[in-house]
Design a protein around this motif. Structure first.
Motif, PDB file in Angstrom:
ATOM      1  N   UNK A 194       0.801  -1.220   0.000  1.00 29.42           N
ATOM      2  CA  UNK A 194       0.000   0.000   0.000  1.00 29.42           C
ATOM      3  C   UNK A 194       0.839   1.277   0.000  1.00 29.42           C
ATOM      4  N   UNK A 195       2.095   1.173  -0.409  1.00 26.49           N
ATOM      5  CA  UNK A 195       2.885   2.352  -0.717  1.00 26.49           C
ATOM      6  C   UNK A 195       3.549   3.060   0.434  1.00 26.49           C
ATOM      7  N   UNK A 196       3.784   2.389   1.537  1.00 26.96           N
ATOM      8  CA  UNK A 196       4.508   3.034   2.638  1.00 26.96           C
ATOM      9  C   UNK A 196       5.970   3.236   2.249  1.00 26.96           C
ATOM     10  N   UNK A 197       6.583   4.261   2.807  1.00 25.79           N
ATOM     11  CA  UNK A 197       7.975   4.592   2.494  1.00 25.79           C
ATOM     12  C   UNK A 197       8.971   4.007   3.491  1.00 25.79           C
ATOM     13  N   UNK A 198       8.476   3.347   4.526  1.00 27.36           N
ATOM     14  CA  UNK A 198       9.378   2.728   5.478  1.00 27.36           C
ATOM     15  C   UNK A 198       8.659   2.330   6.750  1.00 27.36           C
ATOM     16  N   UNK A 199       9.396   1.638   7.578  1.00 22.04           N
ATOM     17  CA  UNK A 199       8.858   1.165   8.851  1.00 22.04           C
ATOM     18  C   UNK A 199       9.812   1.576   9.959  1.00 22.04           C
ATOM     19  N   UNK A 200       9.232   1.990  11.088  1.00 19.66           N
ATOM     20  CA  UNK A 200      10.013   2.423  12.247  1.00 19.66           C
ATOM     21  C   UNK A 200       9.728   1.495  13.406  1.00 19.66           C
ATOM     22  N   UNK A 312      -4.783  -0.150   3.909  1.00 21.96           N
ATOM     23  CA  UNK A 312      -5.708  -0.151   2.767  1.00 21.96           C
ATOM     24  C   UNK A 312      -6.613   1.075   2.825  1.00 21.96           C
ATOM     25  N   UNK A 313      -7.089   1.401   4.018  1.00 24.08           N
ATOM     26  CA  UNK A 313      -7.961   2.567   4.171  1.00 24.08           C
ATOM     27  C   UNK A 313      -7.208   3.859   3.835  1.00 24.08           C
ATOM     28  N   UNK A 314      -5.941   3.933   4.238  1.00 26.65           N
ATOM     29  CA  UNK A 314      -5.132   5.103   3.884  1.00 26.65           C
ATOM     30  C   UNK A 314      -4.980   5.197   2.363  1.00 26.65           C
ATOM     31  N   UNK A 315      -4.662   4.073   1.726  1.00 25.54           N
ATOM     32  CA  UNK A 315      -4.505   4.070   0.271  1.00 25.54           C
ATOM     33  C   UNK A 315      -5.809   4.440  -0.426  1.00 25.54           C
ATOM     34  N   UNK A 316      -6.927   3.988   0.101  1.00 28.02           N
ATOM     35  CA  UNK A 316      -8.225   4.309  -0.514  1.00 28.02           C
ATOM     36  C   UNK A 316      -8.515   5.797  -0.428  1.00 28.02           C
ATOM     37  N   UNK A 317      -8.217   6.406   0.707  1.00 27.66           N
ATOM     38  CA  UNK A 317      -8.442   7.841   0.844  1.00 27.66           C
ATOM     39  C   UNK A 317      -7.519   8.634  -0.088  1.00 27.66           C
ATOM     40  N   UNK A 318      -6.299   8.171  -0.256  1.00 24.78           N
ATOM     41  CA  UNK A 318      -5.352   8.913  -1.080  1.00 24.78           C
ATOM     42  C   UNK A 318      -5.638   8.779  -2.562  1.00 24.78           C
TER      43      UNK A 318
END
Length: 320
Positions: A194-200, A312-318
């Motif tokens: 879903x297109x995240x740029x990284x994990x912390x 998924x919800x973040x990707x849907x909103x974007x």
């Protein structure tokens, strides 16, 4: 004649009380001090060793689980299993060596793994199944294992640079109290999808990028940078100062995730542990603490599943 009627032809050589008198009895009752504890007695080590050997002969049964030595952070990790090994090689996971069991029953996956490893300059080693058991710490390996170097973690600021270089709105996934490497691997798959740029992740009391995480991620960790912070709360504060909003995910949240108005903004999604949720200090750094709406019959979601639903919800909103 001496007093008492006995002749005293020669002097007596005895010193101290005569045998049978109270003096000897008193000394014999004095003892030799406190009884030493078992571990200080001369026979204890031999007895303990015998009991240990007997347990091993019975299959290693013991009332106490063996203490596992802490793995060095510089030690390599191992991925076991034909599908996970092949997926990792195809995904370009950095690898040092491919271990194959002697007299293995080859199939298409094994042959393909050997070919991909050879094409990428990965060393091929034939070893016994006993050694594979030791390398993978008893996990199911199906006769193959892939040695990968210790993971090189990024700095938290590097994740922002990745989003900046891609000219995209930052999306970072942070983990709070997630201790199962399989959950970390599952979240990495969703973050990549879903297109995240990284994990912390925190550097203490949390799962790291181990062989189990690589295996569950199915190669996703090869395409997702993971940063580690000595203080997760401070790292989230720095992200907020850089212009990102922090949305925490917790079953006790007061707003449903699909109603959060910040999902199109530069964002950090914080996933708490399945049992405890978000810690108090992390919750205080969140702009919003949201929940996933569920039927009452469902108590909670696994951390990996909850992260997938939220991303998924973040990707849907974007996409709107």
């Amino acid at each position: 004649m001496a007093a008492g009627g006995r002749a005293s032809g020669r002097p007596s050589k005895k010193k101290g009380p005569a045998k049978g008198t109270g003096g000897n009895v008193r000394r014999s009752l004095e003892g030799k001090g406190a009884t030493p504890p078992a571990h200080m007695r001369h026979w204890y080590k031999d007895k303990a060793r015998g009991e240990r050997i007997a347990r091993e002969d019975r299959g290693g049964a013991s009332s106490k689980a063996p203490v596992r030595q802490k793995r060095s952070e510089d030690a390599p990790e191992y991925i076991g299993g034909r599908n996970p090994v092949l997926e990792a090689l195809v995904a370009g996971v950095p690898a040092n060596a491919l271990y194959v069991a002697q007299r293995i029953d080859n199939d298409d996956r094994v042959r393909e793994a050997i070919k991909v490893a050879a094409d990428n300059g990965v060393a091929l080693l034939e070893v016994s199944r006993d050694k594979l058991d030791r390398l993978t710490e008893g996990a199911v390996h199906q006769g193959v294992a892939l040695q990968i170097p210790a993971y090189s973690y990024a700095h938290p600021s590097e994740l922002l640079e990745i989003a900046h270089d891609a000219a995209e709105v930052p999306l970072i996934v942070a983990l709070d109290g997630v201790t199962d490497p399989r959950n970390l691997g599952a979240i990495a798959r969703s973050a990549t999808a879903f297109g995240a740029h990284g994990m912390l992740i925190p550097s203490r009391r949390a799962a790291g990028v181990t062989g189990g995480a690589w295996k569950t991620s199915a190669g996703a960790l090869a395409n997702l940078r993971v940063a580690r912070a000595s203080n997760l709360t401070a790292a989230l504060r720095e992200y907020r100062e850089a212009g990102l909003f922090v949305v925490g995910l917790d079953g006790a949240g007061r707003v449903d995730i699909d109603e959060v108005e910040l999902l199109q903004e530069p964002l950090v999604v914080v996933v708490g542990s399945e049992g405890k949720g978000l810690s108090r200090l992390v919750s205080e750094q969140c702009d919003v603490v949201a929940r996933i709406p569920m039927h009452a019959a469902a108590e909670s979601l696994n951390a990996g599943v909850a992260a997938g639903v939220t991303l998924y919800e973040v990707a849907r909103h974007r996409r709107r």
